[in-house]
Design an enzyme around this catalytic site. Structure first.
Site, PDB file in Angstrom:
ATOM      1  N   GLN A  11      -7.664   4.238 -13.684  1.00 21.82           N
ATOM      2  CA  GLN A  11      -7.150   4.909 -12.485  1.00 21.82           C
ATOM      3  C   GLN A  11      -6.436   6.206 -12.860  1.00 21.82           C
ATOM      4  O   GLN A  11      -5.784   6.301 -13.892  1.00 21.82           O
ATOM      5  CB  GLN A  11      -6.198   3.974 -11.739  1.00 21.82           C
ATOM      6  CG  GLN A  11      -6.937   2.951 -10.912  1.00 21.82           C
ATOM      7  CD  GLN A  11      -5.999   2.031 -10.150  1.00 21.82           C
ATOM      8  OE1 GLN A  11      -5.906   0.855 -10.453  1.00 21.82           O
ATOM      9  NE2 GLN A  11      -5.325   2.567  -9.161  1.00 21.82           N
ATOM     10  N   SER A  92      -7.340   0.323 -19.261  1.00 23.19           N
ATOM     11  CA  SER A  92      -6.938  -0.441 -18.076  1.00 23.19           C
ATOM     12  C   SER A  92      -8.175  -0.864 -17.271  1.00 23.19           C
ATOM     13  O   SER A  92      -9.003  -1.610 -17.766  1.00 23.19           O
ATOM     14  CB  SER A  92      -5.944   0.368 -17.238  1.00 23.19           C
ATOM     15  OG  SER A  92      -5.385  -0.432 -16.234  1.00 23.19           O
ATOM     16  N   LEU A  93      -8.336  -0.353 -16.051  1.00 14.20           N
ATOM     17  CA  LEU A  93      -9.523  -0.671 -15.264  1.00 14.20           C
ATOM     18  C   LEU A  93     -10.804  -0.402 -16.060  1.00 14.20           C
ATOM     19  O   LEU A  93     -11.798  -1.131 -15.930  1.00 14.20           O
ATOM     20  CB  LEU A  93      -9.542   0.169 -13.984  1.00 14.20           C
ATOM     21  CG  LEU A  93     -10.923   0.177 -13.315  1.00 14.20           C
ATOM     22  CD1 LEU A  93     -11.129  -1.084 -12.532  1.00 14.20           C
ATOM     23  CD2 LEU A  93     -11.168   1.414 -12.516  1.00 14.20           C
ATOM     24  N   ARG A 117      -8.763  -7.514  -7.816  1.00 13.17           N
ATOM     25  CA  ARG A 117      -7.675  -7.140  -8.728  1.00 13.17           C
ATOM     26  C   ARG A 117      -6.764  -6.112  -8.067  1.00 13.17           C
ATOM     27  O   ARG A 117      -5.534  -6.228  -8.101  1.00 13.17           O
ATOM     28  CB  ARG A 117      -8.272  -6.582 -10.025  1.00 13.17           C
ATOM     29  CG  ARG A 117      -7.268  -6.134 -11.091  1.00 13.17           C
ATOM     30  CD  ARG A 117      -8.062  -5.648 -12.312  1.00 13.17           C
ATOM     31  NE  ARG A 117      -7.238  -5.231 -13.442  1.00 13.17           N
ATOM     32  CZ  ARG A 117      -6.880  -3.990 -13.711  1.00 13.17           C
ATOM     33  NH1 ARG A 117      -7.242  -2.998 -12.897  1.00 13.17           N
ATOM     34  NH2 ARG A 117      -6.152  -3.715 -14.783  1.00 13.17           N
ATOM     35  N   HIS A 201       0.800  -3.032 -15.418  1.00 13.88           N
ATOM     36  CA  HIS A 201       1.081  -3.379 -16.817  1.00 13.88           C
ATOM     37  C   HIS A 201       2.565  -3.621 -17.104  1.00 13.88           C
ATOM     38  O   HIS A 201       3.093  -3.201 -18.127  1.00 13.88           O
ATOM     39  CB  HIS A 201       0.512  -2.311 -17.758  1.00 13.88           C
ATOM     40  CG  HIS A 201      -0.934  -2.024 -17.492  1.00 13.88           C
ATOM     41  ND1 HIS A 201      -1.927  -2.963 -17.673  1.00 13.88           N
ATOM     42  CD2 HIS A 201      -1.552  -0.921 -17.011  1.00 13.88           C
ATOM     43  CE1 HIS A 201      -3.095  -2.433 -17.336  1.00 13.88           C
ATOM     44  NE2 HIS A 201      -2.897  -1.206 -16.926  1.00 13.88           N
ATOM     45  N   GLN A 250      -3.734  -8.483 -19.523  1.00 10.65           N
ATOM     46  CA  GLN A 250      -3.755  -7.014 -19.403  1.00 10.65           C
ATOM     47  C   GLN A 250      -2.976  -6.521 -18.185  1.00 10.65           C
ATOM     48  O   GLN A 250      -2.378  -5.447 -18.216  1.00 10.65           O
ATOM     49  CB  GLN A 250      -5.215  -6.541 -19.329  1.00 10.65           C
ATOM     50  CG  GLN A 250      -5.387  -5.028 -19.399  1.00 10.65           C
ATOM     51  CD  GLN A 250      -6.437  -4.531 -18.427  1.00 10.65           C
ATOM     52  OE1 GLN A 250      -6.367  -4.800 -17.231  1.00 10.65           O
ATOM     53  NE2 GLN A 250      -7.408  -3.814 -18.950  1.00 10.65           N
TER      54      GLN A 250
END
Length: 312
Positions: A11, A92-93, A117, A201, A250
């Protein structure tokens, strides 16, 4: 012989009109977005190009859009005879994009996963109560100490170790604000709030992770055809159960991007293709491992150049 890898952005890489030029040359791009749109019953390509409803930056929309963009580029790469990378990593994503391209997750399943998510993340922290900030020019141990001091009875901690001297923190708004001021007092070059809708996170995401864990357990995973370096430990997992567990962790543990890039380099990779919109990761990677050459892929000229370079 040196190998090459693919990295997938998360993102923050979304932008209005993403992949427009690539789509004009390769119908596969819109076809991939159509698959993702069908899975969610919403027109993701239209959102990415026009954003008439101002939803592109909403986490549950951003995530499937970026996943579709990465998979679209990957498919065009394959269609054009691009060689297969030896190793993958996503920020991340972007880890979900990497897992689709590695054959671990079915694309439609992954679209549903990242949409849920995003919803879980948004639901975990009411709008306005969480915040993230980028801290530039401070060592990690100083940032960790400041976060512990600023937290009080709230939450603030390091969320993304993005590069040497650039770390993102996340937590409750007031605690992040306190940490920003302390970072400035301790000599940070910059300490700036980020325009994000959820504080990823960090411990605030644990309720979202608990919900995600259930969905991950119900989703079919296959063994990786290409190793995927995961965020939580900067290692590639051997089993699908370990991949699932790492995806759950994560959400509420920091992204170890610096260590992940070191792992890519230590694997023998000397060239990386950023598979997604923009060049955010390329900029970080050059600061982490200057000997790694990074190539873009989000327009036809960049893609052709990268294919030629990786095939050389």
């Amino acid at each position: 012989m040196p190998t090459f890898g693919f990295v997938f952005p998360g993102q923050g890489s979304q932008k209005l009109g993403l992949l427009k030029e690539l789509a004009a040359d390769f119908p596969r791009v819109e076809a991939t977005f159509a698959e993702a749109s069908s899975a969610l019953q919403m027109d993701l390509w239209s959102i990415a190009q026009y954003d008439n409803g101002n939803t592109l930056d909403q986490t549950q929309i951003t995530q499937p859009v970026l996943l579709a963009a990465a998979v679209a580029i990957w498919r065009v790469w394959q269609d054009q005879g691009g060689p297969t990378p030896a190793i993958l990593a996503g920020h991340s994503l972007g880890e979900y994009s990497a897992l689709v391209c590695a054959g671990v997750l079915d694309f439609a399943d992954a679209v549903h996963l990242v949409h849920q998510r995003g919803l879980f993340m948004q639901d975990a922290v009411p709008p306005g109560t969480g915040k993230m900030a980028a801290i530039v020019g401070l060592e990690n141990d100083i940032i960790n100490r400041i976060c512990a001091e600023a937290a009080g009875d709230e939450v603030v901690s390091a969320a993304n170790f993005n590069s040497a001297g650039q770390t993102v923190i996340a937590g409750t708004s007031a605690a992040v604000d306190r940490a920003i001021e302390l970072c400035k007092e301790n000599g940070a070059k910059r300490a700036i709030p980020l325009n994000v809708s959820v504080p990823s996170h960090c411990a605030l995401m644990k309720p979202a992770a608990d919900k995600l864990e259930i969905v991950l357990r119900e989703t079919r995973f296959s063994p990786a055809q290409i190793p995927v370096v995961q965020n939580v430990n900067a290692q590639s997992a051997e089993s699908v159960d370990a991949i699932r567990a790492n995806l759950t962790m994560q959400l509420y543990q920091p992204v170890q991007w610096v260590d992940s890039v070191h792992t890519l380099y230590q694997s023998g990779a000397r060239k990386l293709v950023e598979c997604g919109p923009g060049k955010v990761l390329s900029g970080l990677i050059k600061r982490i491992e200057p000997d790694l050459a990074c190539f873009g892929s989000d327009d036809s000229a960049s893609l052709a150049s990268a294919i030629a370079e990786m095939g050389a």
